[in-house]
Design a protein around this motif. Structure first.
Motif, PDB file in Angstrom:
ATOM      1  N   LYS A  18      15.226   3.563  -8.596  1.00  0.00           N
ATOM      2  CA  LYS A  18      15.384   3.349  -9.535  1.00  0.00           C
ATOM      3  C   LYS A  18      14.345   2.655 -10.522  1.00  0.00           C
ATOM      4  O   LYS A  18      14.431   3.324 -11.871  1.00  0.00           O
ATOM      5  CB  LYS A  18      16.885   2.451  -9.808  1.00  0.00           C
ATOM      6  CG  LYS A  18      17.442   2.494 -11.339  1.00  0.00           C
ATOM      7  CD  LYS A  18      18.367   1.279 -11.220  1.00  0.00           C
ATOM      8  CE  LYS A  18      18.928   1.441 -12.796  1.00  0.00           C
ATOM      9  NZ  LYS A  18      20.544   0.959 -13.010  1.00  0.00           N
ATOM     10  N   ALA A  19      14.083   2.114  -9.642  1.00  0.00           N
ATOM     11  CA  ALA A  19      12.932   1.300 -10.203  1.00  0.00           C
ATOM     12  C   ALA A  19      11.333   2.466 -10.633  1.00  0.00           C
ATOM     13  O   ALA A  19      10.870   2.125 -11.687  1.00  0.00           O
ATOM     14  CB  ALA A  19      12.640   0.100  -9.460  1.00  0.00           C
ATOM     15  N   SER A  27       6.775   0.369  -7.477  1.00  0.00           N
ATOM     16  CA  SER A  27       8.269   0.384  -6.514  1.00  0.00           C
ATOM     17  C   SER A  27       7.927   2.160  -6.363  1.00  0.00           C
ATOM     18  O   SER A  27       8.503   2.698  -5.129  1.00  0.00           O
ATOM     19  CB  SER A  27       9.054   0.665  -7.849  1.00  0.00           C
ATOM     20  OG  SER A  27       9.727  -0.970  -8.042  1.00  0.00           O
ATOM     21  N   MET A  28       7.350   3.104  -7.161  1.00  0.00           N
ATOM     22  CA  MET A  28       7.239   4.694  -6.668  1.00  0.00           C
ATOM     23  C   MET A  28       6.789   4.721  -5.113  1.00  0.00           C
ATOM     24  O   MET A  28       6.911   5.571  -4.235  1.00  0.00           O
ATOM     25  CB  MET A  28       6.231   4.893  -7.774  1.00  0.00           C
ATOM     26  CG  MET A  28       6.588   5.094  -8.844  1.00  0.00           C
ATOM     27  SD  MET A  28       5.138   5.285  -9.700  1.00  0.00           S
ATOM     28  CE  MET A  28       5.710   5.163 -11.374  1.00  0.00           C
ATOM     29  N   PHE A  29       5.368   3.613  -4.546  1.00  0.00           N
ATOM     30  CA  PHE A  29       4.888   3.332  -3.663  1.00  0.00           C
ATOM     31  C   PHE A  29       5.968   3.197  -2.362  1.00  0.00           C
ATOM     32  O   PHE A  29       5.812   3.398  -1.032  1.00  0.00           O
ATOM     33  CB  PHE A  29       3.576   2.447  -4.454  1.00  0.00           C
ATOM     34  CG  PHE A  29       2.806   2.761  -2.813  1.00  0.00           C
ATOM     35  CD1 PHE A  29       2.242   3.411  -1.453  1.00  0.00           C
ATOM     36  CD2 PHE A  29       2.960   1.464  -1.760  1.00  0.00           C
ATOM     37  CE1 PHE A  29       1.650   2.668  -0.158  1.00  0.00           C
ATOM     38  CE2 PHE A  29       2.731   1.176  -0.609  1.00  0.00           C
ATOM     39  CZ  PHE A  29       1.640   1.940  -0.166  1.00  0.00           C
ATOM     40  N   ASN A  30       6.760   2.134  -3.033  1.00  0.00           N
ATOM     41  CA  ASN A  30       7.195   1.562  -2.111  1.00  0.00           C
ATOM     42  C   ASN A  30       8.607   2.148  -1.807  1.00  0.00           C
ATOM     43  O   ASN A  30       8.884   3.058  -0.085  1.00  0.00           O
ATOM     44  CB  ASN A  30       7.809   0.209  -2.274  1.00  0.00           C
ATOM     45  CG  ASN A  30       6.833  -0.492  -1.824  1.00  0.00           C
ATOM     46  OD1 ASN A  30       5.849  -1.088  -1.118  1.00  0.00           O
ATOM     47  ND2 ASN A  30       7.012  -2.489  -3.067  1.00  0.00           N
ATOM     48  N   MET A  54       2.922   9.910  -7.429  1.00  0.00           N
ATOM     49  CA  MET A  54       3.104   9.275  -8.910  1.00  0.00           C
ATOM     50  C   MET A  54       2.401   8.017  -9.362  1.00  0.00           C
ATOM     51  O   MET A  54       1.923   7.369  -9.922  1.00  0.00           O
ATOM     52  CB  MET A  54       4.478   8.965  -9.435  1.00  0.00           C
ATOM     53  CG  MET A  54       5.406  10.493  -9.610  1.00  0.00           C
ATOM     54  SD  MET A  54       7.201  10.353 -10.012  1.00  0.00           S
ATOM     55  CE  MET A  54       7.831   8.672 -10.938  1.00  0.00           C
ATOM     56  N   ALA A  55       2.697   7.264  -8.637  1.00  0.00           N
ATOM     57  CA  ALA A  55       2.190   5.707  -8.443  1.00  0.00           C
ATOM     58  C   ALA A  55       0.540   6.005  -8.231  1.00  0.00           C
ATOM     59  O   ALA A  55      -0.249   5.330  -9.233  1.00  0.00           O
ATOM     60  CB  ALA A  55       2.321   4.736  -7.099  1.00  0.00           C
ATOM     61  N   LYS A  58      -1.539   6.937 -11.540  1.00  0.00           N
ATOM     62  CA  LYS A  58      -1.204   5.105 -12.430  1.00  0.00           C
ATOM     63  C   LYS A  58      -1.955   4.154 -11.705  1.00  0.00           C
ATOM     64  O   LYS A  58      -2.500   3.327 -12.572  1.00  0.00           O
ATOM     65  CB  LYS A  58       0.454   4.325 -12.071  1.00  0.00           C
ATOM     66  CG  LYS A  58       1.362   5.414 -13.215  1.00  0.00           C
ATOM     67  CD  LYS A  58       2.267   4.807 -13.464  1.00  0.00           C
ATOM     68  CE  LYS A  58       3.160   6.223 -14.261  1.00  0.00           C
ATOM     69  NZ  LYS A  58       3.618   5.077 -15.706  1.00  0.00           N
ATOM     70  N   GLY A  59      -2.702   4.819 -10.833  1.00  0.00           N
ATOM     71  CA  GLY A  59      -4.079   3.734 -10.750  1.00  0.00           C
ATOM     72  C   GLY A  59      -3.817   2.807  -9.226  1.00  0.00           C
ATOM     73  O   GLY A  59      -4.687   1.857  -8.723  1.00  0.00           O
ATOM     74  N   HIS A  60      -2.055   3.499  -8.399  1.00  0.00           N
ATOM     75  CA  HIS A  60      -2.175   2.365  -6.674  1.00  0.00           C
ATOM     76  C   HIS A  60      -3.723   3.161  -5.493  1.00  0.00           C
ATOM     77  O   HIS A  60      -3.378   4.100  -5.646  1.00  0.00           O
ATOM     78  CB  HIS A  60      -0.776   2.293  -6.819  1.00  0.00           C
ATOM     79  CG  HIS A  60      -0.152   2.097  -5.984  1.00  0.00           C
ATOM     80  ND1 HIS A  60      -0.221   2.233  -4.541  1.00  0.00           N
ATOM     81  CD2 HIS A  60       0.364   0.756  -6.222  1.00  0.00           C
ATOM     82  CE1 HIS A  60      -0.080   0.829  -3.789  1.00  0.00           C
ATOM     83  NE2 HIS A  60       0.698   0.165  -4.230  1.00  0.00           N
ATOM     84  N   GLU A  61      -3.828   2.411  -5.125  1.00  0.00           N
ATOM     85  CA  GLU A  61      -4.680   2.419  -4.068  1.00  0.00           C
ATOM     86  C   GLU A  61      -3.614   2.714  -2.852  1.00  0.00           C
ATOM     87  O   GLU A  61      -4.612   4.360  -2.049  1.00  0.00           O
ATOM     88  CB  GLU A  61      -5.755   1.155  -4.118  1.00  0.00           C
ATOM     89  CG  GLU A  61      -6.763   1.579  -4.865  1.00  0.00           C
ATOM     90  CD  GLU A  61      -7.532   2.526  -5.418  1.00  0.00           C
ATOM     91  OE1 GLU A  61      -7.953   2.907  -4.713  1.00  0.00           O
ATOM     92  OE2 GLU A  61      -7.808   2.988  -6.382  1.00  0.00           O
ATOM     93  N   GLY A  62      -3.321   2.407  -2.477  1.00  0.00           N
ATOM     94  CA  GLY A  62      -2.583   3.428  -1.207  1.00  0.00           C
ATOM     95  C   GLY A  62      -1.827   4.388  -1.441  1.00  0.00           C
ATOM     96  O   GLY A  62      -2.105   5.237  -0.555  1.00  0.00           O
ATOM     97  N   ALA A  63      -1.921   4.661  -3.041  1.00  0.00           N
ATOM     98  CA  ALA A  63      -0.211   6.018  -3.032  1.00  0.00           C
ATOM     99  C   ALA A  63      -2.043   6.873  -2.999  1.00  0.00           C
ATOM    100  O   ALA A  63      -1.695   7.930  -2.403  1.00  0.00           O
ATOM    101  CB  ALA A  63      -0.063   5.708  -4.429  1.00  0.00           C
ATOM    102  N   LYS A  64      -3.031   6.498  -3.377  1.00  0.00           N
ATOM    103  CA  LYS A  64      -3.942   6.998  -3.760  1.00  0.00           C
ATOM    104  C   LYS A  64      -4.643   7.966  -2.393  1.00  0.00           C
ATOM    105  O   LYS A  64      -4.547   9.270  -1.546  1.00  0.00           O
ATOM    106  CB  LYS A  64      -5.084   6.695  -3.760  1.00  0.00           C
ATOM    107  CG  LYS A  64      -5.034   6.710  -5.308  1.00  0.00           C
ATOM    108  CD  LYS A  64      -6.396   6.192  -6.321  1.00  0.00           C
ATOM    109  CE  LYS A  64      -5.954   5.760  -7.614  1.00  0.00           C
ATOM    110  NZ  LYS A  64      -7.290   5.438  -8.156  1.00  0.00           N
TER     111      LYS A  64
END
Length: 108
Positions: A18-19, A27-30, A54-55, A58-64
């Motif tokens: 939801k978040a 939240s996208m990453f988690n 998606m994450a 938006k710049g999330h390094e772990g997601a990249k």
């Protein structure tokens, strides 16, 4: 993982989704990580890739990093869109750091 945390995992997963769907980058990453850990049995690698991307956008390094791994492993039929450091680049950075430490410690 304790029995209590396993019991709460589906509920936690719903809240993270939801978040994430409301724009929460962490939240996208988690949520993607939770899917990888079996949070939602019906979810696919495509869903995991979607939330990592998606994450990452938006710049999330772990997601990249995780998204690029999915691309490298062929789970996502797309060219890399995020740069992660190659093994050689990491080794170069580490070597330079070690040289600097050595010089400062022994050649003061």
């Amino acid at each position: 993982m304790t029995m209590e945390s396993k019991k709460n995992m589906p509920e936690s997963c719903r809240y993270f989704k939801k978040a994430a769907d409301n724009g929460g980058v962490d939240s996208m990453f988690n949520y993607a990580l939770m899917i990888c850990n079996g949070c939602e049995v019906d979810s696919t690698k495509k869903t995991v890739a979607k939330y990592f991307k998606m994450a990452a956008v938006k710049g999330h390094e772990g997601a990249k990093y995780h998204y690029d791994l999915l691309v490298d492993q062929g789970f996502v039929a797309e060219k890399k869109t995020f740069k992660i450091l190659s093994k050689i680049e990491w080794e170069t950075i580490i070597t330079k750091a070690l040289v600097m430490i050595y010089k400062s410690k022994f050649h003061s």
